[in-house]
Design a protein around this motif. Structure first.
Motif, PDB file in Angstrom:
ATOM      1  N   TYR A 170       0.855  -1.180   0.000  1.00 38.64           N
ATOM      2  CA  TYR A 170       0.000   0.000   0.000  1.00 38.64           C
ATOM      3  C   TYR A 170       0.893   1.232   0.000  1.00 38.64           C
ATOM      4  O   TYR A 170       1.779   1.376   0.854  1.00 38.64           O
ATOM      5  CB  TYR A 170      -0.915   0.011   1.230  1.00 38.64           C
ATOM      6  N   SER A 178       1.051   4.994   0.582  1.00 39.52           N
ATOM      7  CA  SER A 178       0.340   6.081   1.244  1.00 39.52           C
ATOM      8  C   SER A 178       1.190   7.350   1.221  1.00 39.52           C
ATOM      9  O   SER A 178       2.401   7.296   1.125  1.00 39.52           O
ATOM     10  CB  SER A 178       0.065   5.687   2.697  1.00 39.52           C
ATOM     11  N   PRO A 185      -4.349   5.210  -2.027  1.00 39.59           N
ATOM     12  CA  PRO A 185      -5.527   6.067  -1.951  1.00 39.59           C
ATOM     13  C   PRO A 185      -5.865   6.649  -3.326  1.00 39.59           C
ATOM     14  O   PRO A 185      -5.093   6.531  -4.272  1.00 39.59           O
ATOM     15  CB  PRO A 185      -5.067   7.174  -1.006  1.00 39.59           C
ATOM     16  N   SER A 221     -10.734  13.347  -4.218  1.00 43.71           N
ATOM     17  CA  SER A 221     -10.564  12.936  -2.832  1.00 43.71           C
ATOM     18  C   SER A 221     -11.208  13.951  -1.876  1.00 43.71           C
ATOM     19  O   SER A 221     -11.880  13.564  -0.918  1.00 43.71           O
ATOM     20  CB  SER A 221      -9.069  12.788  -2.514  1.00 43.71           C
ATOM     21  N   ASN A 256     -13.113   8.228   2.050  1.00 44.20           N
ATOM     22  CA  ASN A 256     -11.736   7.843   1.727  1.00 44.20           C
ATOM     23  C   ASN A 256     -11.203   6.803   2.712  1.00 44.20           C
ATOM     24  O   ASN A 256     -10.402   5.937   2.346  1.00 44.20           O
ATOM     25  CB  ASN A 256     -10.829   9.071   1.697  1.00 44.20           C
ATOM     26  N   ARG A 258     -11.525   3.040   1.701  1.00 42.15           N
ATOM     27  CA  ARG A 258     -10.464   2.538   0.825  1.00 42.15           C
ATOM     28  C   ARG A 258      -9.140   2.404   1.579  1.00 42.15           C
ATOM     29  O   ARG A 258      -8.423   1.412   1.440  1.00 42.15           O
ATOM     30  CB  ARG A 258     -10.312   3.486  -0.368  1.00 42.15           C
ATOM     31  N   THR A 259      -8.809   3.425   2.379  1.00 41.41           N
ATOM     32  CA  THR A 259      -7.544   3.430   3.100  1.00 41.41           C
ATOM     33  C   THR A 259      -7.465   2.263   4.081  1.00 41.41           C
ATOM     34  O   THR A 259      -6.463   1.547   4.132  1.00 41.41           O
ATOM     35  CB  THR A 259      -7.360   4.766   3.837  1.00 41.41           C
ATOM     36  N   ASN A 313      -2.584  13.169   7.254  1.00 38.21           N
ATOM     37  CA  ASN A 313      -3.182  11.899   6.848  1.00 38.21           C
ATOM     38  C   ASN A 313      -2.115  10.814   6.681  1.00 38.21           C
ATOM     39  O   ASN A 313      -2.337   9.650   7.025  1.00 38.21           O
ATOM     40  CB  ASN A 313      -4.005  12.058   5.576  1.00 38.21           C
ATOM     41  N   ASP A 350      -1.957   7.322   8.685  1.00 40.57           N
ATOM     42  CA  ASP A 350      -1.820   6.019   8.017  1.00 40.57           C
ATOM     43  C   ASP A 350      -0.642   5.233   8.580  1.00 40.57           C
ATOM     44  O   ASP A 350      -0.743   4.018   8.790  1.00 40.57           O
ATOM     45  CB  ASP A 350      -1.646   6.201   6.508  1.00 40.57           C
TER      46      ASP A 350
END
Length: 149
Positions: A6, A8, A33, A40, A65, A68-69, A91, A95
């Motif tokens: 992922y 981020s 994302p 977004s 959002n 999905r995250t 953000n 994450d």
């Protein structure tokens, strides 16, 4: 072995493309994302209806959002979080904390100028890289055991 990664963090540079292109040929599945900044920001009001108050406008978008995250981070083997030079990326820090709390393998990507501000985030990571190419080398090493030439 397939590695689910992922990606981020900041959305204003091509760091994701550099990693994805550099990892061509490796058994890696990348997720991340929505990187269209306007989409977004405005997804909540576009889907659920307008808000006069900016707080509720932003909250609707953040909640959509987050679907999905959360899924992306929860399903990832490795979470790469990029902190860029522009903007404060709260953000991205969130994450990183979420990934750390889930026990995910965490790779942080930032320049020297953020080293002090991100010392706690860096301490939670298994690697702290400064360039996307280093992230590619990490992925290559994890999957193949090969060192850079």
């Amino acid at each position: 072995m397939t590695l689910h990664v992922y990606l981020s963090g900041e959305i204003h540079t091509d760091w994701r493309d550099q990693i994805i292109d550099g990892a061509a040929g490796l058994d890696v599945v990348f997720t991340g994302p929505v990187t269209d900044h306007a989409a977004s920001d405005d997804c909540g009001v576009a889907i659920l209806g307008g808000e006069e108050n900016k707080f509720w406008h932003d909250r609707k978008g953040a909640q959509l959002n987050a679907i999905r995250t959360r899924k992306g981070i929860e399903e990832a083997d490795v979470v790469v979080v990029r902190f860029g030079d522009q903007y404060k990326q709260w953000n991205a820090a969130f994450d990183a904390g979420y990934a750390a709390a889930l026990g995910k393998s965490l790779v942080i990507l930032h320049g020297d100028d953020h080293a002090h501000a991100l010392k706690e985030v860096d301490a939670a990571a298994l690697a702290v890289a400064q360039e996307p190419a280093q992230v590619v080398q990490i992925l290559r090493y994890v999957l193949t055991g090969s060192l850079p030439e």
